[in-house]
Motif scaffolding. Sequence first.
Motif, mmCIF file in Angstrom:
data_model
loop_
_atom_site.group_PDB
_atom_site.id
_atom_site.type_symbol
_atom_site.label_atom_id
_atom_site.label_comp_id
_atom_site.label_asym_id
_atom_site.label_seq_id
_atom_site.Cartn_x
_atom_site.Cartn_y
_atom_site.Cartn_z
ATOM 1 N N ASN A 151 0.462 -1.594 -0.619
ATOM 2 C CA ASN A 151 0.063 -0.068 -0.268
ATOM 3 C C ASN A 151 0.839 1.724 -0.308
ATOM 4 O OD1 ASN A 151 -1.556 2.365 0.731
ATOM 5 N ND2 ASN A 151 -2.093 1.160 2.991
ATOM 6 N N GLU A 152 0.819 2.062 -0.774
ATOM 7 C CA GLU A 152 2.199 3.180 -1.097
ATOM 8 C C GLU A 152 1.242 4.300 -1.002
ATOM 9 O OE1 GLU A 152 4.393 2.475 -4.777
ATOM 10 O OE2 GLU A 152 5.832 1.247 -3.292
ATOM 11 N N GLY A 153 -0.245 3.688 -0.372
ATOM 12 C CA GLY A 153 -0.688 5.744 -0.314
ATOM 13 C C GLY A 153 -0.897 5.989 1.220
ATOM 14 N N MET A 154 -0.168 5.904 1.561
ATOM 15 C CA MET A 154 0.299 6.246 3.790
ATOM 16 C C MET A 154 1.414 5.816 3.850
ATOM 17 S SD MET A 154 -3.029 4.002 4.832
ATOM 18 C CE MET A 154 -2.964 3.874 6.835
ATOM 19 N N ALA A 155 1.650 6.660 5.136
ATOM 20 C CA ALA A 155 2.669 6.270 5.712
ATOM 21 C C ALA A 155 2.472 6.122 7.410
ATOM 22 C CB ALA A 155 4.197 7.371 5.198
ATOM 23 N N MET A 156 3.137 4.993 8.393
ATOM 24 C CA MET A 156 2.676 5.824 9.431
ATOM 25 C C MET A 156 3.951 5.585 9.986
ATOM 26 S SD MET A 156 -0.162 2.425 9.652
ATOM 27 C CE MET A 156 -0.782 2.643 11.617
ATOM 28 N N ILE A 157 3.949 6.563 11.045
ATOM 29 C CA ILE A 157 5.254 7.112 11.841
ATOM 30 C C ILE A 157 4.902 7.059 13.368
ATOM 31 C CG2 ILE A 157 5.699 8.368 10.061
ATOM 32 C CD1 ILE A 157 5.606 10.540 11.070
ATOM 33 N N GLY A 158 5.665 7.167 14.132
ATOM 34 C CA GLY A 158 5.598 7.244 15.746
ATOM 35 C C GLY A 158 5.431 6.323 16.537
ATOM 36 N N ALA A 159 5.598 5.221 17.315
ATOM 37 C CA ALA A 159 5.249 4.645 18.409
ATOM 38 C C ALA A 159 6.482 4.401 19.726
ATOM 39 C CB ALA A 159 5.368 2.939 17.713
ATOM 40 N N ALA A 160 7.174 5.357 19.429
ATOM 41 C CA ALA A 160 8.158 5.280 20.969
ATOM 42 C C ALA A 160 7.304 5.669 21.681
ATOM 43 C CB ALA A 160 9.101 5.877 20.858
ATOM 44 N N ALA A 161 6.292 6.056 21.993
ATOM 45 C CA ALA A 161 5.569 7.122 23.393
ATOM 46 C C ALA A 161 4.101 5.217 23.701
ATOM 47 C CB ALA A 161 4.854 7.681 23.117
ATOM 48 N N LEU A 162 4.624 4.668 22.779
ATOM 49 C CA LEU A 162 3.374 3.550 22.737
ATOM 50 C C LEU A 162 3.684 2.442 24.480
ATOM 51 C CD1 LEU A 162 2.235 4.818 20.610
ATOM 52 C CD2 LEU A 162 1.282 2.976 19.228
ATOM 53 N N ASP A 163 3.050 1.793 24.246
ATOM 54 C CA ASP A 163 3.061 0.092 25.472
ATOM 55 C C ASP A 163 3.283 -1.008 24.349
ATOM 56 O OD1 ASP A 163 3.184 1.656 27.951
ATOM 57 O OD2 ASP A 163 0.362 0.665 27.890
ATOM 58 N N ASN A 164 4.394 -1.945 24.580
ATOM 59 C CA ASN A 164 4.674 -2.833 24.370
ATOM 60 C C ASN A 164 4.014 -3.039 23.311
ATOM 61 O OD1 ASN A 164 7.445 -2.370 23.878
ATOM 62 N ND2 ASN A 164 7.544 -3.366 26.109
ATOM 63 N N GLU A 165 2.741 -3.005 23.404
ATOM 64 C CA GLU A 165 1.721 -4.159 23.536
ATOM 65 C C GLU A 165 0.698 -3.377 22.517
ATOM 66 O OE1 GLU A 165 1.900 -4.247 26.898
ATOM 67 O OE2 GLU A 165 3.120 -5.995 26.887
ATOM 68 N N GLU A 166 0.524 -1.763 22.658
ATOM 69 C CA GLU A 166 0.147 -1.395 21.676
ATOM 70 C C GLU A 166 1.376 -1.384 20.053
ATOM 71 O OE1 GLU A 166 -2.270 2.130 23.693
ATOM 72 O OE2 GLU A 166 0.414 2.269 23.946
ATOM 73 N N CYS A 167 2.077 -1.833 20.431
ATOM 74 C CA CYS A 167 3.665 -1.431 19.375
ATOM 75 C C CYS A 167 3.331 -2.344 18.374
ATOM 76 C CB CYS A 167 4.677 -1.217 19.792
ATOM 77 S SG CYS A 167 5.136 0.243 20.726
ATOM 78 N N TYR A 168 2.765 -3.712 19.257
ATOM 79 C CA TYR A 168 2.454 -4.786 18.622
ATOM 80 C C TYR A 168 1.259 -5.180 17.587
ATOM 81 C CZ TYR A 168 1.425 -9.363 17.583
ATOM 82 O OH TYR A 168 0.184 -11.101 17.215
ATOM 83 N N LEU A 169 0.402 -4.512 18.140
ATOM 84 C CA LEU A 169 -1.266 -4.221 17.207
ATOM 85 C C LEU A 169 -1.174 -3.175 16.362
ATOM 86 C CD1 LEU A 169 -4.100 -4.027 20.179
ATOM 87 C CD2 LEU A 169 -3.221 -6.041 19.027
ATOM 88 N N LEU A 170 0.057 -2.054 16.759
ATOM 89 C CA LEU A 170 0.466 -1.003 15.626
ATOM 90 C C LEU A 170 0.316 -1.611 13.998
ATOM 91 C CD1 LEU A 170 -0.490 2.456 14.589
ATOM 92 C CD2 LEU A 170 2.096 2.088 15.905
ATOM 93 N N GLY A 171 2.082 -2.536 14.518
ATOM 94 C CA GLY A 171 2.380 -3.397 13.561
ATOM 95 C C GLY A 171 1.400 -4.038 12.706
ATOM 96 N N LYS A 172 1.428 -5.532 13.873
ATOM 97 C CA LYS A 172 0.084 -6.027 12.715
ATOM 98 C C LYS A 172 -0.961 -5.509 12.179
ATOM 99 C CE LYS A 172 -3.344 -10.103 14.665
ATOM 100 N NZ LYS A 172 -2.606 -10.952 15.920
ATOM 101 N N PHE A 173 -0.645 -4.385 12.470
ATOM 102 C CA PHE A 173 -2.569 -3.847 12.103
ATOM 103 C C PHE A 173 -1.686 -2.887 10.511
ATOM 104 C CE2 PHE A 173 -3.991 0.772 11.636
ATOM 105 C CZ PHE A 173 -5.477 0.582 10.341
ATOM 106 N N ALA A 174 -1.019 -2.665 10.737
ATOM 107 C CA ALA A 174 0.425 -1.870 9.293
ATOM 108 C C ALA A 174 0.582 -2.592 8.358
ATOM 109 C CB ALA A 174 1.155 -0.714 9.918
ATOM 110 N N ARG A 175 0.995 -3.927 8.410
ATOM 111 C CA ARG A 175 1.434 -4.342 7.996
ATOM 112 C C ARG A 175 0.118 -5.809 7.119
ATOM 113 N NH1 ARG A 175 6.040 -4.279 12.235
ATOM 114 N NH2 ARG A 175 7.386 -3.843 10.218
ATOM 115 N N ALA A 176 -0.991 -5.684 8.095
ATOM 116 C CA ALA A 176 -2.221 -6.165 6.822
ATOM 117 C C ALA A 176 -2.503 -5.386 6.307
ATOM 118 C CB ALA A 176 -3.241 -6.334 8.082
ATOM 119 N N MET A 177 -2.439 -3.745 6.648
ATOM 120 C CA MET A 177 -2.952 -3.006 5.656
ATOM 121 C C MET A 177 -2.073 -2.743 4.463
ATOM 122 S SD MET A 177 -5.802 -1.301 6.230
ATOM 123 C CE MET A 177 -5.641 0.259 5.160
#
Lengths: 188, 798
Positions: A151-177
């Motif tokens: 998906n080349e239309g969007m970018a996602m940045i940031g995560a150092a302020a998120l908890d590990n579990e949130e980072c995991y969910l964010l990464g899982k979501f990003a890759r699915a997208m």
Amino acid sequence: MSVSRRNFLKGGGLAAGSIALTGKPSQASVDKPALRTKGLQTSTTVCPYCAVGCGMIVHRKDGKIVNIEGDPEHPINQGSLCSKGSALFQVANNERRLTKVQYRAPKSDKWEEKSWDWAMERIAKRMKDTRDRNFVKQEKINGEMYTVNRNEGMAMIGAAALDNEECYLLGKFARAMGVSYLEHQARI
Amino acid sequence: MTNHWIDIQHADVIMCIGSNPAENHPISFKYVEKAMDNGAKLISVDPRYTRTSSKADTYAQLRPGTDIAFIGGMMNYILENDLIHKEYVVNYTNAAFLVSDDYKFDDGLFSGYDSENFKYSKESWAYQLDANGNPKRDDSLQNPRSVYQLLKQHYARYTPEKVCEITGTAIQDYMEVIRTFAATGKAGKSATIMYAMGTTQHTYGTQNVRSYAMMQLLLGNIGIAGGGINALRGEANVQGSTDYAILYHILPGYLKVPTYDNKTLKAYNDKWTPKSNDPQSANWWSNTPKYMASLLKAYWGDAATEQNDFCYDYLPKRSGNYSFIKLMERLQNGGFEGLVCMGTNPIVGGPDASAIADGLDGLKWMVAADLWETETSVFWKRPGVDPKTIDTEVFLLPAASSVEKDGSISNSGRWAQWRYKAVNPPGHAESDAFMVDQWVKNLKKMYAEDKKAVFPGPITDLDWNYGDGHEPSIDMVARECNGQFTRDVTIKGKTFKKGQQVPSFAFLQADGSTTSGNWLYCNSYTEQGNMMQRRGQEDPTGMGFYHNWAWCWPVNRRVLYNRASVDLNGKPWNPNKPIISWNKVTRKWEGDVPDGGWAPMKEDGTKSPFIMLPEGYGRLFAGGMADGPFPEHYEPMESPVRNLMTKQQSNPAVAIPGKIDNSGKYPYVGTTYRVSEHWQAGAMTRNLPWLVELVPDMFVEISQGLADWKGLKNGDMVTVTTERGKIEARALVTSRIKPLRVSGKMVEQVGMPWHFGFNGLATGGTANVLTTAVGDANTTIPEYKAFLCNIEKGGLKS
Ligand code: SF4
């Protein structure tokens, strides 16, 4: 090896201190200077600023945080905090905190308040349209076709302020997208 | 960190280089002082005389960006005077390995250079192999093609005089640093290096770090108590967010992101699973297929089967570099419709920040989740811009703070510690987990309903079951990160039931019988419970491991590479400060969790200590780097002097970017730093009255000499200009910052904090408007720490 002074002082306390799991925050035993924090509920946390990882005790009353201080039982900071850690109380109690979903329409010069439902559905719609419009299923490289599913239309940045579990969910979501432009503060 | 905060107390020598723990990691300094109370020497190497320097036994000033020259000279002294820890170097590093005859280094260039593409082909940076495919070696270290001899030859050019001419260090200070540090090359002595962004934010930042690691290997200081190379990470969970791979090039647990040519899971595994023919190499990454299959099972659950490659097809494949700088370039070229910012503020924190802000104008939509209104979220009304000209839809989502949600974070020492929700977030604010959950649920519905949707599988099949609560159950997420058995199985003689937690990554499988959202965290949440919540304070060895306090990756090992802390018989190099030691009776290691339980090196069937490398030995010579197997001094992209070492001015493996000063228009060396009272891009501190009162204004720190020359007094408004832009700030005239004598001329430095921006309770000029968007050859981290600038009296409007 010889018994260190530290162990010697702790002496018979070893067994009692070795409760492996507390399970619940309220079981975390912490020093309670009797007067100041009497009758308050406590829980523990870790400083959100630098990565020393200092432990803190949060005192609350009637659903409000009334005090945050260093956790004396924490092996790293042993109760102390620096200027930033000591100011965490003002993150929890701060008029400048965002409390409502805000939306800025194209060309507008101001925010409008919106509901979560409205915003989340609209964002999801934007993400879907962007993904479907900009999805690169295959790519020709050096004369050969490769499946890339990006998906080349969007970018996602940031995560150092998120908890590990949130980072995991964010990464899982990003890759699915199919998002490949996924970066955060560790790179900068 | 190879070690952890508490371990610093064990050091005999502590070198802070590219870091300033007294101000930026204040509580860590407790352990520096504890070591000093026990007789340790503190060395501070920094362009500025910081509060860390003020506590140091030796302060050595160096010019920003000259670490490799500084460390190269130290290695030269250590090698010339034979101060290495010989037994360690021969047995645990690749010093004895023979290098291909084709490897060469000539006047700043390594063999294989392609000047058109600013790239090396690395074939010649290889070991000579024997008939079994294992590296040939010469334990006498005399062979001229041995890593040891090549290393010695490489750094022979780095004489103290030459180094000091480059770095600007006073030679007596430099010699004191060398002698103090080199004295730790004996068994029983230790030195640690504490470094931070002053090290990494350079076009050769990775090589800066490598130079530290190499010197520590030569002295036998890796794996031991009070040793190691220790990155002082700047954000509470930047270790965890890296482990969890919010980065373009890795998947959780440092698995590689597939590239376009890894057409199948098998092709991926073949490409990225390193091979070794040496029976003595643990080659830990040979487990890659197990970790990858377990990750895919965690992502796509029952939809992921052995028959469909565990949905490997669903993962996007990369065919380029999408790192932060590249991402921002693409943004500026109108390459994105949408951008999601989760607690990040790139128009303050990113390099060449004005260009990033301009790039945002081209977006169709932007989502920002934050506690505060950041500069980035109001880019459409930034100074000098008419909102009417900007078509972007912007969503600003109020986020919960750390005390308003449950979850773990990982500190610099790799300790994953649990934080509990104390209160509800204010107003309608919600956790980041809530937001992601809402997006997934909405999108799952939309993709299921839209018959014409593009490639819906990755979303509709996404395994997303975290309870029925208002937000995902973080407990369930933490369990998934650890991993579970997907069916009843027997592994290594142990039987597990479907749904049980996997006890550690040694039990993960490549056949779909296990899930693990991050193999590195497998063991953090076992059948015994959530290990990250532990609060056991006992320290039975007195070494400060605190094994029952929280949990640390990998498998609760507190010091990495700890099998190098013992001799070949398993006896600690320093018996008074053992990390591990071999008990001959029980035939077990005692102390920390060993880096693999194999017997000492003298025994049969053992494994070499550097288990993550296919050869099993610490790398003094590293053929995998983008810019050379040995660190070599180059100048920052913007530098006031010619490279005195070779005719290669800047790192040959980095393309020279556009907005660079080659004209001498900007005579001063600029650098950025942080202060105790503020943090990163500032939103978390510039909105807090207590901290704003302590440090209310943006400033630039200059020397008395420069102030006199420019007619400035403390507190005067000045304008700082670079090829990228200009900012105003107050002059802070101090004796902490001094000019350096470099290559025969005096060079002034200008230092400034990078926390400020135009929005918030305290506002001020953004230092990153000045910095360069050029990145390191290996990581593309921007070169924030060295640029050229000018400074003039008066603010922007005057
Ligand atoms: S209290 Fe200070 S030193 Fe401790 S983690 Fe927080 S910011 Fe770091």
